[in-house]
Scaffold this motif. Structure first.
Motif, mmCIF file in Angstrom:
data_model
loop_
_atom_site.group_PDB
_atom_site.id
_atom_site.type_symbol
_atom_site.label_atom_id
_atom_site.label_comp_id
_atom_site.label_asym_id
_atom_site.label_seq_id
_atom_site.Cartn_x
_atom_site.Cartn_y
_atom_site.Cartn_z
ATOM 1 N N ALA A 1 0.837 -1.213 0.000
ATOM 2 C CA ALA A 1 0.000 0.000 0.000
ATOM 3 C C ALA A 1 0.870 1.261 0.000
ATOM 4 N N ASP A 2 1.928 1.269 0.803
ATOM 5 C CA ASP A 2 2.795 2.454 0.820
ATOM 6 C C ASP A 2 3.525 2.608 -0.509
ATOM 7 N N LEU A 3 3.905 1.469 -1.081
ATOM 8 C CA LEU A 3 4.567 1.516 -2.392
ATOM 9 C C LEU A 3 3.646 2.183 -3.420
ATOM 10 N N ILE A 4 2.376 1.768 -3.432
ATOM 11 C CA ILE A 4 1.439 2.324 -4.423
ATOM 12 C C ILE A 4 1.219 3.822 -4.180
ATOM 13 N N THR A 5 0.918 4.198 -2.926
ATOM 14 C CA THR A 5 0.590 5.620 -2.691
ATOM 15 C C THR A 5 1.789 6.515 -2.993
ATOM 16 N N THR A 6 2.996 6.045 -2.652
ATOM 17 C CA THR A 6 4.175 6.893 -2.899
ATOM 18 C C THR A 6 4.466 6.991 -4.395
ATOM 19 N N CYS A 7 4.257 5.877 -5.124
ATOM 20 C CA CYS A 7 4.484 5.904 -6.580
ATOM 21 C C CYS A 7 3.423 6.741 -7.295
ATOM 22 N N LEU A 8 2.258 6.950 -6.639
ATOM 23 C CA LEU A 8 1.216 7.772 -7.260
ATOM 24 C C LEU A 8 1.319 9.234 -6.813
ATOM 25 N N GLY A 9 1.542 9.430 -5.505
ATOM 26 C CA GLY A 9 1.397 10.806 -5.004
ATOM 27 C C GLY A 9 2.490 11.315 -4.090
ATOM 28 N N GLY A 10 3.566 10.560 -3.889
ATOM 29 C CA GLY A 10 4.590 10.979 -2.916
ATOM 30 C C GLY A 10 5.532 12.053 -3.446
ATOM 31 N N ARG A 11 6.258 12.669 -2.529
ATOM 32 C CA ARG A 11 7.209 13.726 -2.910
ATOM 33 C C ARG A 11 8.397 13.148 -3.673
ATOM 34 N N ASN A 12 8.816 11.904 -3.294
ATOM 35 C CA ASN A 12 9.937 11.264 -4.005
ATOM 36 C C ASN A 12 9.599 11.110 -5.484
ATOM 37 N N ARG A 13 8.364 10.687 -5.759
ATOM 38 C CA ARG A 13 7.922 10.532 -7.155
ATOM 39 C C ARG A 13 7.931 11.873 -7.876
ATOM 40 N N ARG A 14 7.433 12.909 -7.178
ATOM 41 C CA ARG A 14 7.313 14.228 -7.809
ATOM 42 C C ARG A 14 8.669 14.813 -8.188
ATOM 43 N N VAL A 15 9.628 14.649 -7.258
ATOM 44 C CA VAL A 15 10.971 15.196 -7.516
ATOM 45 C C VAL A 15 11.588 14.491 -8.723
ATOM 46 N N ALA A 16 11.427 13.156 -8.780
ATOM 47 C CA ALA A 16 12.019 12.399 -9.893
ATOM 48 C C ALA A 16 11.355 12.781 -11.212
ATOM 49 N N GLU A 17 10.035 12.992 -11.196
ATOM 50 C CA GLU A 17 9.353 13.395 -12.433
ATOM 51 C C GLU A 17 9.886 14.753 -12.911
ATOM 52 N N ALA A 18 10.007 15.688 -11.966
ATOM 53 C CA ALA A 18 10.498 17.025 -12.338
ATOM 54 C C ALA A 18 11.925 16.933 -12.888
ATOM 55 N N PHE A 19 12.727 16.076 -12.298
ATOM 56 C CA PHE A 19 14.124 15.894 -12.756
ATOM 57 C C PHE A 19 14.141 15.399 -14.205
ATOM 58 N N ALA A 20 13.292 14.403 -14.493
ATOM 59 C CA ALA A 20 13.260 13.853 -15.859
ATOM 60 C C ALA A 20 12.721 14.893 -16.843
ATOM 61 N N ARG A 21 11.684 15.622 -16.437
ATOM 62 C CA ARG A 21 11.105 16.628 -17.356
ATOM 63 C C ARG A 21 12.091 17.763 -17.610
ATOM 64 N N ASN A 22 13.015 17.946 -16.667
ATOM 65 C CA ASN A 22 14.020 19.004 -16.822
ATOM 66 C C ASN A 22 15.256 18.473 -17.554
ATOM 67 N N GLY A 23 15.085 17.376 -18.255
ATOM 68 C CA GLY A 23 16.182 16.832 -19.064
ATOM 69 C C GLY A 23 17.307 16.245 -18.232
ATOM 70 N N GLY A 24 16.970 15.820 -17.000
ATOM 71 C CA GLY A 24 17.992 15.203 -16.147
ATOM 72 C C GLY A 24 18.938 16.225 -15.534
ATOM 73 N N LYS A 25 18.530 17.499 -15.598
ATOM 74 C CA LYS A 25 19.391 18.537 -14.997
ATOM 75 C C LYS A 25 18.835 18.914 -13.625
ATOM 76 N N ARG A 26 19.714 19.392 -12.762
ATOM 77 C CA ARG A 26 19.276 19.826 -11.430
ATOM 78 C C ARG A 26 18.383 21.049 -11.572
ATOM 79 N N PHE A 27 17.489 21.239 -10.606
ATOM 80 C CA PHE A 27 16.602 22.395 -10.642
ATOM 81 C C PHE A 27 16.335 22.870 -9.219
ATOM 82 N N LEU A 28 15.879 24.113 -9.114
ATOM 83 C CA LEU A 28 15.569 24.664 -7.794
ATOM 84 C C LEU A 28 14.117 24.392 -7.456
ATOM 85 N N VAL A 29 13.845 24.002 -6.170
ATOM 86 C CA VAL A 29 12.424 23.791 -5.760
ATOM 87 C C VAL A 29 11.951 24.944 -4.913
#
Ligand SMILES: NC(=O)c1ccc[n+]([C@@H]2O[C@H](COP(=O)([O-])OP(=O)(O)OC[C@H]3O[C@@H](n4cnc5c(N)ncnc54)[C@H](O)[C@@H]3O)[C@@H](O)[C@H]2O)c1
Ligand SMILES: O=P(O)(O)OC[C@H](O)CO
Length: 292
Positions: A264-292
């Motif tokens: 259950a924790d695996l599913i919720t974090t993969c859908l809505g967690g901060r770890n998921r969000r940061v990784a998505e933003a990293f990929a959308r930014n072309g794998g470059k670091r970004f400021l939050v």
């Protein structure tokens, strides 16, 4: 006194997003359970807000943490305290809920300062990786402070529990079931159901390792790879979590992965967690670091 036992007094060490929600849950229960004192001391890592006010003073003035959990009243019996020693000195039940990297330093400051017979529970999802190998946070707390430490993990995105949306959690304990039951009583609410499992390492490793899988899930989202790929990442990730946990601790039980702390924790974090969000933003930014 109740049934010949002294009343329990709770302190929460940490006041971030989950720390505040945990304090709110606990404070709601201490007012109802006769075996607990109402007051819940919440240690605050002091910060000066943009307004120039101190965070701890602001929390006590408005009964809200305007930085980490704005808009949610914590309960009048939650007292913010920036003095770590003072926050814990009378408590026999200590809830650790800080980011994992600060725990060792906090524990070292508390050596010799705790009440005799104090018990701990860790809500921290992470581990210390030392040159000798990985060290679970509950073990770190036990080793430094010489006290028993349970863990509470689960599908628990704090902002959802703050508004009382239903979720479940799992307490992992080692041998002392009576203490685990006492912790479960302290956290359980109609919208927050807690089960107990005698597999502390399994429960804590679930809470730690799912973050790695959630980062992979976020990368999949950021690369627009689709839901089938994400589901595959989650399935393979769960299998690897199980294998890795058993490699570290052969005593880890398969069933633990079917509790809230596991799948259950695996599913919720993969859908809505901060770890998921940061990784998505990293990929959308072309794998470059970004400021939050
Ligand atoms: N937020 C969630 O939804 C959630 C849910 C379950 C578990 N957790 C776990 O709970 C733990 C705490 O997370 P959180 O969400 O409450 O925190 P957070 O990420 O919202 O906030 C960070 C906290 O760290 C404190 N801090 C900053 N510098 C510090 C220092 N030098 N020493 C001590 N504290 C310092 C900040 O004051 C703040 O209270 C983490 O292990 C996290 O994985 C979080
Ligand atoms: O926001 P995350 O990624 O730290 O995950 C939050 C909780 O662990 C979900 O249970």
């Amino acid at each position: 006194m109740e049934n010949g036992h002294a009343k329990n007094r709770v302190a929460v060490i940490g006041s971030g997003n989950w720390g505040c929600v945990a304090s709110r849950l606990i404070a709601s229960n201490t007012t109802k359970l006769p075996s607990f004192y109402d007051e819940v001391r919440m240690w605050v890592f002091e910060e000066v807000l943009l307004t120039g006010n101190k965070l701890s003073e602001s929390i006590n003035q408005v009964n809200e943490n305007c930085k980490y959990l704005p808009g949610i009243k914590l309960g009048a019996n939650v007292i913010a305290d920036p003095d770590l020693e003072n926050a814990v000195k009378d408590a026999n039940m200590l809830v650790f809920v800080t980011p994992h990297q600060f725990v060792e330093g906090i524990c070292k400051k508390l050596v010799g300062k705790l009440r005799l017979g104090a018990q701990a529970i860790s809500l921290i999802k992470g581990m210390e990786v030392k040159t000798e190998g990985p060290c679970m946070i509950s073990k770190l707390i036990t080793d430094i402070l010489g006290i028993n430490c349970c863990v509470l993990m689960g599908a628990n995105i704090a902002s959802e529990i703050a508004v009382e949306k239903f979720s479940e959690a799992t307490i992992g304990y080692k041998k002392d079931k009576e203490v685990a039951i006492r912790w479960a009583k302290l956290f359980t609410m109609p919208y927050f159901l807690v089960s107990i499992v005698e597999d502390i390492e399994g429960v804590e490793l679930c809470g730690t390792l799912k973050n790695v899988v959630a980062i992979a899930a976020g990368l999949v989202d950021g690369l627009d790879m689709g839901n089938n790929t994400k589901a595959a990442i989650m399935r393979i990730g769960l299998r690897e979590m199980c294998a890795f946990s058993k490699l570290l601790f052969p005593s880890v039980r398969d069933n633990t992965f079917f509790e809230s702390c596991g799948v259950a924790d695996l599913i919720t974090t993969c859908l809505g967690g901060r770890n998921r969000r940061v990784a998505e933003a990293f990929a959308r930014n072309g794998g470059k670091r970004f400021l939050v």
